[in-house]
Design a protein around this motif. Structure first.
Motif, PDB file in Angstrom:
ATOM      1  N   SER A  10      41.311 -24.332 -11.975  1.00 38.01           N
ATOM      2  CA  SER A  10      40.212 -23.924 -12.850  1.00 38.01           C
ATOM      3  C   SER A  10      40.248 -22.420 -13.097  1.00 38.01           C
ATOM      4  O   SER A  10      40.455 -21.644 -12.169  1.00 38.01           O
ATOM      5  CB  SER A  10      38.866 -24.294 -12.231  1.00 38.01           C
ATOM      6  OG  SER A  10      37.817 -23.881 -13.078  1.00 38.01           O
ATOM      7  N   SER A  15      33.296 -23.517  -9.616  1.00 32.90           N
ATOM      8  CA  SER A  15      33.534 -24.600 -10.571  1.00 32.90           C
ATOM      9  C   SER A  15      33.438 -25.944  -9.865  1.00 32.90           C
ATOM     10  O   SER A  15      33.570 -26.028  -8.644  1.00 32.90           O
ATOM     11  CB  SER A  15      34.916 -24.453 -11.216  1.00 32.90           C
ATOM     12  OG  SER A  15      35.938 -24.730 -10.282  1.00 32.90           O
ATOM     13  N   THR A  17      35.621 -28.236 -10.208  1.00 33.39           N
ATOM     14  CA  THR A  17      36.988 -28.518  -9.751  1.00 33.39           C
ATOM     15  C   THR A  17      37.231 -27.920  -8.372  1.00 33.39           C
ATOM     16  O   THR A  17      37.735 -28.594  -7.472  1.00 33.39           O
ATOM     17  CB  THR A  17      38.015 -27.973 -10.764  1.00 33.39           C
ATOM     18  OG1 THR A  17      37.764 -28.563 -12.041  1.00 33.39           O
ATOM     19  CG2 THR A  17      39.432 -28.275 -10.325  1.00 33.39           C
ATOM     20  N   TYR A  18      36.874 -26.664  -8.197  1.00 34.31           N
ATOM     21  CA  TYR A  18      37.070 -26.023  -6.902  1.00 34.31           C
ATOM     22  C   TYR A  18      36.209 -26.708  -5.841  1.00 34.31           C
ATOM     23  O   TYR A  18      36.651 -26.899  -4.701  1.00 34.31           O
ATOM     24  CB  TYR A  18      36.762 -24.522  -6.965  1.00 34.31           C
ATOM     25  CG  TYR A  18      37.269 -23.789  -5.747  1.00 34.31           C
ATOM     26  CD1 TYR A  18      38.588 -23.361  -5.691  1.00 34.31           C
ATOM     27  CD2 TYR A  18      36.450 -23.555  -4.652  1.00 34.31           C
ATOM     28  CE1 TYR A  18      39.074 -22.702  -4.575  1.00 34.31           C
ATOM     29  CE2 TYR A  18      36.927 -22.906  -3.527  1.00 34.31           C
ATOM     30  CZ  TYR A  18      38.235 -22.482  -3.494  1.00 34.31           C
ATOM     31  OH  TYR A  18      38.723 -21.847  -2.375  1.00 34.31           O
ATOM     32  N   SER A  39      43.666 -20.880  -5.376  1.00 37.69           N
ATOM     33  CA  SER A  39      42.979 -20.898  -6.663  1.00 37.69           C
ATOM     34  C   SER A  39      43.819 -20.047  -7.609  1.00 37.69           C
ATOM     35  O   SER A  39      43.925 -18.825  -7.432  1.00 37.69           O
ATOM     36  CB  SER A  39      41.561 -20.325  -6.530  1.00 37.69           C
ATOM     37  OG  SER A  39      40.917 -20.357  -7.779  1.00 37.69           O
ATOM     38  N   THR A  75      42.511 -29.949 -11.607  1.00 39.51           N
ATOM     39  CA  THR A  75      42.324 -29.194 -12.838  1.00 39.51           C
ATOM     40  C   THR A  75      41.193 -29.758 -13.672  1.00 39.51           C
ATOM     41  O   THR A  75      40.992 -30.971 -13.706  1.00 39.51           O
ATOM     42  CB  THR A  75      43.617 -29.193 -13.688  1.00 39.51           C
ATOM     43  OG1 THR A  75      43.414 -28.392 -14.862  1.00 39.51           O
ATOM     44  CG2 THR A  75      44.023 -30.592 -14.091  1.00 39.51           C
ATOM     45  N   PRO A  76      40.468 -28.875 -14.341  1.00 40.69           N
ATOM     46  CA  PRO A  76      39.579 -29.383 -15.381  1.00 40.69           C
ATOM     47  C   PRO A  76      40.438 -29.731 -16.603  1.00 40.69           C
ATOM     48  O   PRO A  76      41.573 -29.226 -16.725  1.00 40.69           O
ATOM     49  CB  PRO A  76      38.649 -28.206 -15.671  1.00 40.69           C
ATOM     50  CG  PRO A  76      39.375 -26.992 -15.210  1.00 40.69           C
ATOM     51  CD  PRO A  76      40.331 -27.439 -14.142  1.00 40.69           C
ATOM     52  N   TYR A  78      40.566 -29.417 -20.575  1.00 42.43           N
ATOM     53  CA  TYR A  78      40.004 -28.758 -21.755  1.00 42.43           C
ATOM     54  C   TYR A  78      40.866 -29.128 -22.955  1.00 42.43           C
ATOM     55  O   TYR A  78      42.096 -29.050 -22.874  1.00 42.43           O
ATOM     56  CB  TYR A  78      40.019 -27.236 -21.607  1.00 42.43           C
ATOM     57  CG  TYR A  78      39.256 -26.671 -20.439  1.00 42.43           C
ATOM     58  CD1 TYR A  78      37.971 -27.093 -20.128  1.00 42.43           C
ATOM     59  CD2 TYR A  78      39.818 -25.687 -19.646  1.00 42.43           C
ATOM     60  CE1 TYR A  78      37.265 -26.551 -19.063  1.00 42.43           C
ATOM     61  CE2 TYR A  78      39.122 -25.132 -18.582  1.00 42.43           C
ATOM     62  CZ  TYR A  78      37.847 -25.568 -18.303  1.00 42.43           C
ATOM     63  OH  TYR A  78      37.156 -25.029 -17.256  1.00 42.43           O
ATOM     64  N   THR A  83      44.602 -26.988 -17.652  1.00 44.20           N
ATOM     65  CA  THR A  83      44.377 -25.587 -18.004  1.00 44.20           C
ATOM     66  C   THR A  83      45.666 -24.785 -18.174  1.00 44.20           C
ATOM     67  O   THR A  83      46.678 -25.038 -17.520  1.00 44.20           O
ATOM     68  CB  THR A  83      43.517 -24.884 -16.939  1.00 44.20           C
ATOM     69  OG1 THR A  83      44.221 -24.867 -15.698  1.00 44.20           O
ATOM     70  CG2 THR A  83      42.161 -25.557 -16.794  1.00 44.20           C
TER      71      THR A  83
END
Length: 188
Positions: A10, A15, A17-18, A39, A75-76, A78, A83
């Protein structure tokens, strides 16, 4: 001791995700595994963007990856892809650096429509890095992961159970690969 490397992809912190990575690490630590978390947002942007393979800032992440028996990549999603910051990090890893390591992808997105982003975007890159044992992806939509005031996360019941189930498979895969003669692991 069994070593796991969890990579949070992320670009923001805190977040969801984290938070999921931290939650996953706690579950694995309860099973007696050692978990390191990277990270990628904390790595120097210039090194990532300019493709500085020899960056000193990448030495520790590369060393943690080299000693890891298994890898979690979170991961997010998007715009129907993982990412860019995660992509630039993965591009700087040594060729075949995931060989012999079970890999567990975890993704969070705004809608279920992006579920296949991991299949068509992330998994080919993981395969190129040598991953041959990629476990079933855990994909959650944002509403299934609630960030708490202390930045921990609260998972809805379905996602929590799916995560626990796939972590059992992950631990078995890591233990199996760790016990197998290395020439057999790298031959796959």
């Amino acid at each position: 001791m069994t070593n796991i490397l969890a990579i949070a992809g992320s670009p923001t912190h805190p977040s969801r995700t984290y938070g999921v990575v931290e939650y996953t690490a706690k579950l694995l630590q309860q099973e007696g595994l050692h978990v390191d978390i990277i990270s990628v947002r904390d790595l120097p942007a210039e090194d990532l963007v300019f493709g500085r393979y020899e960056s000193q800032a990448l030495e520790q992440p590369k060393a943690l990856l080299a000693k890891a028996d298994g890898v979690i990549i979170a991961t997010p999603i998007y715009k129907a892809a993982y990412t860019g910051v995660l992509k630039t990090f993965l591009d700087l890893l040594p060729q075949k650096s995931l060989t012999g390591k079970p890999v567990l992808p975890i993704a969070l997105g705004g809608t279920i429509a992006h579920l296949l982003a991991i299949e068509y975007a992330l998994k080919p890159v993981l395969s190129e890095l040598g991953a041959r044992h990629i476990l079933a992806t855990i994909y959650a939509v944002d509403k299934q992961v609630q960030r708490q005031a202390d930045n921990s996360v609260l998972l809805d019941e379905e996602i929590e159970q799916r995560l626990k189930d796939v972590l059992k498979e992950f631990v078995k895969a890591v233990e199996y690969d760790a016990a197998a003669p290395q020439e057999l692991v790298h031959a796959n």
